[in-house]
Design a protein around this motif. Structure first.
Motif, mmCIF file in Angstrom:
data_model
loop_
_atom_site.group_PDB
_atom_site.id
_atom_site.type_symbol
_atom_site.label_atom_id
_atom_site.label_comp_id
_atom_site.label_asym_id
_atom_site.label_seq_id
_atom_site.Cartn_x
_atom_site.Cartn_y
_atom_site.Cartn_z
ATOM 1 N N ASN A 132 -0.561 27.271 -2.103
ATOM 2 C CA ASN A 132 0.882 27.257 -1.933
ATOM 3 C C ASN A 132 1.210 28.205 -0.788
ATOM 4 O OD1 ASN A 132 3.669 27.960 -2.123
ATOM 5 N ND2 ASN A 132 3.683 27.187 -4.220
ATOM 6 N N GLU A 133 1.765 27.656 0.288
ATOM 7 C CA GLU A 133 2.035 28.458 1.483
ATOM 8 C C GLU A 133 3.130 29.494 1.258
ATOM 9 O OE1 GLU A 133 2.708 25.802 4.760
ATOM 10 O OE2 GLU A 133 0.744 24.858 4.507
ATOM 11 N N GLU A 134 4.056 29.209 0.341
ATOM 12 C CA GLU A 134 5.149 30.150 0.089
ATOM 13 C C GLU A 134 4.686 31.360 -0.713
ATOM 14 O OE1 GLU A 134 8.365 28.028 -1.718
ATOM 15 O OE2 GLU A 134 8.541 26.635 -0.039
ATOM 16 N N THR A 135 3.838 31.117 -1.719
ATOM 17 C CA THR A 135 3.404 32.219 -2.587
ATOM 18 C C THR A 135 1.998 32.694 -2.270
ATOM 19 O OG1 THR A 135 2.513 30.700 -4.247
ATOM 20 C CG2 THR A 135 4.842 31.333 -4.464
ATOM 21 N N ASP A 136 1.289 31.967 -1.421
ATOM 22 C CA ASP A 136 -0.099 32.277 -1.078
ATOM 23 C C ASP A 136 -0.998 32.269 -2.313
ATOM 24 O OD1 ASP A 136 -1.494 32.476 1.271
ATOM 25 O OD2 ASP A 136 -1.677 34.660 1.176
ATOM 26 N N GLN A 137 -0.650 31.406 -3.272
ATOM 27 C CA GLN A 137 -1.410 31.299 -4.522
ATOM 28 C C GLN A 137 -2.121 29.953 -4.589
ATOM 29 O OE1 GLN A 137 -0.537 32.932 -8.017
ATOM 30 N NE2 GLN A 137 -0.141 34.806 -6.885
ATOM 31 N N LEU A 138 -3.288 29.981 -5.227
ATOM 32 C CA LEU A 138 -4.042 28.757 -5.466
ATOM 33 C C LEU A 138 -3.353 27.990 -6.602
ATOM 34 C CD1 LEU A 138 -7.690 28.115 -5.480
ATOM 35 C CD2 LEU A 138 -6.626 27.924 -7.703
ATOM 36 N N GLU A 139 -3.109 26.709 -6.380
ATOM 37 C CA GLU A 139 -2.494 25.873 -7.406
ATOM 38 C C GLU A 139 -3.378 24.663 -7.657
ATOM 39 O OE1 GLU A 139 1.436 24.836 -6.098
ATOM 40 O OE2 GLU A 139 2.191 26.886 -6.334
ATOM 41 N N TYR A 140 -3.658 24.442 -8.931
ATOM 42 C CA TYR A 140 -4.451 23.277 -9.300
ATOM 43 C C TYR A 140 -3.584 22.032 -9.192
ATOM 44 C CZ TYR A 140 -7.988 26.436 -11.071
ATOM 45 O OH TYR A 140 -8.946 27.399 -11.169
ATOM 46 N N ILE A 141 -4.210 20.941 -8.789
ATOM 47 C CA ILE A 141 -3.497 19.673 -8.686
ATOM 48 C C ILE A 141 -3.953 18.786 -9.840
ATOM 49 C CG2 ILE A 141 -3.116 17.606 -7.300
ATOM 50 C CD1 ILE A 141 -3.731 19.319 -4.821
ATOM 51 N N ILE A 142 -3.003 18.369 -10.642
ATOM 52 C CA ILE A 142 -3.287 17.453 -11.745
ATOM 53 C C ILE A 142 -3.091 16.042 -11.207
ATOM 54 C CG2 ILE A 142 -2.689 16.766 -14.095
ATOM 55 C CD1 ILE A 142 -3.699 19.694 -13.795
ATOM 56 N N THR A 143 -4.158 15.248 -11.270
ATOM 57 C CA THR A 143 -4.053 13.893 -10.740
ATOM 58 C C THR A 143 -3.265 13.014 -11.703
ATOM 59 O OG1 THR A 143 -6.176 13.289 -11.710
ATOM 60 C CG2 THR A 143 -6.203 14.043 -9.440
ATOM 61 N N GLU A 144 -2.451 12.176 -11.139
ATOM 62 C CA GLU A 144 -1.639 11.242 -11.917
ATOM 63 C C GLU A 144 -2.331 9.886 -11.890
ATOM 64 O OE1 GLU A 144 2.740 9.353 -11.405
ATOM 65 O OE2 GLU A 144 2.548 11.510 -11.027
ATOM 66 N N GLU A 145 -2.753 9.432 -13.068
ATOM 67 C CA GLU A 145 -3.471 8.163 -13.113
ATOM 68 C C GLU A 145 -2.559 7.003 -12.754
ATOM 69 O OE1 GLU A 145 -6.222 7.228 -16.125
ATOM 70 O OE2 GLU A 145 -6.762 9.322 -16.453
ATOM 71 N N SER A 146 -3.119 6.094 -11.990
ATOM 72 C CA SER A 146 -2.403 4.918 -11.532
ATOM 73 C C SER A 146 -3.414 3.783 -11.446
ATOM 74 C CB SER A 146 -1.771 5.205 -10.175
ATOM 75 O OG SER A 146 -0.929 4.156 -9.802
ATOM 76 N N SER A 147 -2.992 2.653 -10.915
ATOM 77 C CA SER A 147 -3.929 1.534 -10.794
ATOM 78 C C SER A 147 -3.632 0.721 -9.538
ATOM 79 C CB SER A 147 -3.840 0.622 -12.021
ATOM 80 O OG SER A 147 -2.597 -0.049 -12.044
ATOM 81 N N LEU A 148 -4.665 0.072 -9.066
ATOM 82 C CA LEU A 148 -4.489 -0.823 -7.918
ATOM 83 C C LEU A 148 -3.546 -1.959 -8.272
ATOM 84 C CD1 LEU A 148 -8.103 -1.130 -6.472
ATOM 85 C CD2 LEU A 148 -6.122 -0.089 -5.389
ATOM 86 N N GLU A 149 -3.673 -2.473 -9.489
ATOM 87 C CA GLU A 149 -2.811 -3.589 -9.922
ATOM 88 C C GLU A 149 -1.346 -3.216 -9.782
ATOM 89 O OE1 GLU A 149 -6.632 -3.868 -12.340
ATOM 90 O OE2 GLU A 149 -5.311 -2.279 -11.676
ATOM 91 N N LEU A 150 -1.009 -2.022 -10.214
ATOM 92 C CA LEU A 150 0.373 -1.558 -10.141
ATOM 93 C C LEU A 150 0.851 -1.451 -8.697
ATOM 94 C CD1 LEU A 150 2.867 -0.346 -11.602
ATOM 95 C CD2 LEU A 150 1.785 1.881 -11.280
ATOM 96 N N HIS A 151 0.036 -0.858 -7.845
ATOM 97 C CA HIS A 151 0.454 -0.647 -6.461
ATOM 98 C C HIS A 151 0.418 -1.923 -5.627
ATOM 99 C CE1 HIS A 151 1.016 3.673 -6.521
ATOM 100 N NE2 HIS A 151 0.029 3.698 -7.403
ATOM 101 N N LEU A 152 -0.535 -2.782 -5.901
ATOM 102 C CA LEU A 152 -0.615 -4.032 -5.146
ATOM 103 C C LEU A 152 0.290 -5.106 -5.735
ATOM 104 C CD1 LEU A 152 -4.472 -4.217 -4.527
ATOM 105 C CD2 LEU A 152 -2.692 -3.519 -2.920
ATOM 106 N N GLN A 153 0.724 -4.893 -6.961
ATOM 107 C CA GLN A 153 1.577 -5.846 -7.677
ATOM 108 C C GLN A 153 0.957 -7.244 -7.683
ATOM 109 O OE1 GLN A 153 5.526 -5.465 -6.065
ATOM 110 N NE2 GLN A 153 5.744 -3.401 -6.837
ATOM 111 N N VAL A 154 -0.323 -7.255 -8.071
ATOM 112 C CA VAL A 154 -1.087 -8.491 -8.114
ATOM 113 C C VAL A 154 -1.828 -8.530 -9.441
ATOM 114 C CG1 VAL A 154 -3.031 -9.715 -7.056
ATOM 115 C CG2 VAL A 154 -1.406 -8.523 -5.614
ATOM 116 N N SER A 155 -1.925 -9.709 -10.023
ATOM 117 C CA SER A 155 -2.655 -9.824 -11.289
ATOM 118 C C SER A 155 -3.984 -10.557 -11.120
ATOM 119 C CB SER A 155 -1.790 -10.541 -12.329
ATOM 120 O OG SER A 155 -1.466 -11.833 -11.866
#
Length: 96
Positions: free
Chosen positions: A38-61
């Motif tokens: 974090n550039e403002e606080t100069d602290q290490l922040e863990y990133i929690i990944t948000e699960e998603s899917s190709l189907e959702l983003h491509l909008q294809v079945s």
């Protein structure tokens, strides 16, 4: 954040890639957790990944198409198909 989206959609990076990556330390902790500074606080922040899917983003079945795209998007370049190999995928020969 792009790495987090990739992991959320395509799954985790191969440990071999993280262990051998020359710049892994910039984005992953020693335990291979994704982080950023974090550039403002100069602290290490863990990133929690948000699960998603190709189907959702491509909008294809179309399961074969999703498989084809997932095949092309392999994060490990050693597992990613060459153009010649990609042309052999069954989706390209499927008759719709």
């Amino acid at each position: 954040m792009i790495l987090a989206r990739m992991v959320g959609m395509l799954g985790p990076f191969d440990m071999e890639m993280l262990e051998n990556g020359q710049e892994s330390y910039k984005y992953f902790t020693e335990e291979y957790d994704l982080y950023h500074m974090n550039e403002e606080t100069d602290q290490l922040e863990y990133i929690i990944t948000e699960e998603s899917s190709l189907e959702l983003h491509l909008q294809v079945s179309d399961v074969l198409f999703i498989d084809f795209v997932r095949h092309l998007l392999q994060m490990n370049p050693q597992r990613r198909p060459t153009a010649k190999q990609a042309l052999q995928h069954s989706w390209l020969s499927y008759s719709y």
